[in-house]
Write an enzyme that holds these catalytic residues in place. Structure first.
Site, short mmCIF file in Angstrom:
data_model
loop_
_atom_site.label_atom_id
_atom_site.label_comp_id
_atom_site.label_asym_id
_atom_site.label_seq_id
_atom_site.Cartn_x
_atom_site.Cartn_y
_atom_site.Cartn_z
N ASP A 3 -9.19 14.00 -22.92
CA ASP A 3 -9.89 12.88 -22.31
C ASP A 3 -10.19 11.84 -23.38
O ASP A 3 -11.09 11.02 -23.24
CB ASP A 3 -11.18 13.39 -21.64
N LYS A 43 -5.39 11.70 -20.65
CA LYS A 43 -5.83 10.41 -20.13
C LYS A 43 -5.15 9.30 -20.91
O LYS A 43 -4.99 9.38 -22.12
CB LYS A 43 -7.35 10.25 -20.26
#
Length: 94
Positions: A3, A43
């Site tokens: 992330d 991500k």
């Protein structure tokens, strides 16, 4: 699962480039650490260059696609790349 995101500048092009740089590093690390059949989620901020990145994922995973969670704001440019069932790299994965 990554992330990670760069410190954003407010410039979409610069931010997307930084995000893709991180995603490429995570992908490179995954090639040496994932076991055969492993999964990967990264991500990244949307840009024109993400399509080439997705092509590379498709070479290494049985299934690779993009995903935008419902919880993500509509104006957000973040998406996730999902790689399912790592095919294995040249090194031995057990």
């Amino acid at each position: 699962l990554s992330d990670a995101a760069p410190s954003t500048s407010g410039n979409r092009g610069i931010d997307a480039c930084g995000s893709l740089r991180i995603a490429r590093s995570v992908f490179a690390l995954s090639l040496s650490t994932l076991k055969k059949g492993g999964n990967l989620v990264i991500k990244v901020f949307q840009s024109e260059d993400v399509n080439d990145f997705l092509k590379n994922l498709r070479k290494m995973f049985l299934l690779a696609k993009t995903f935008k969670p419902k919880s993500s704001r509509n104006e957000s440019r973040e998406i996730f790349f999902v790689g399912i069932k790592f095919k294995s790299s040249n090194k031995k994965n057990t």
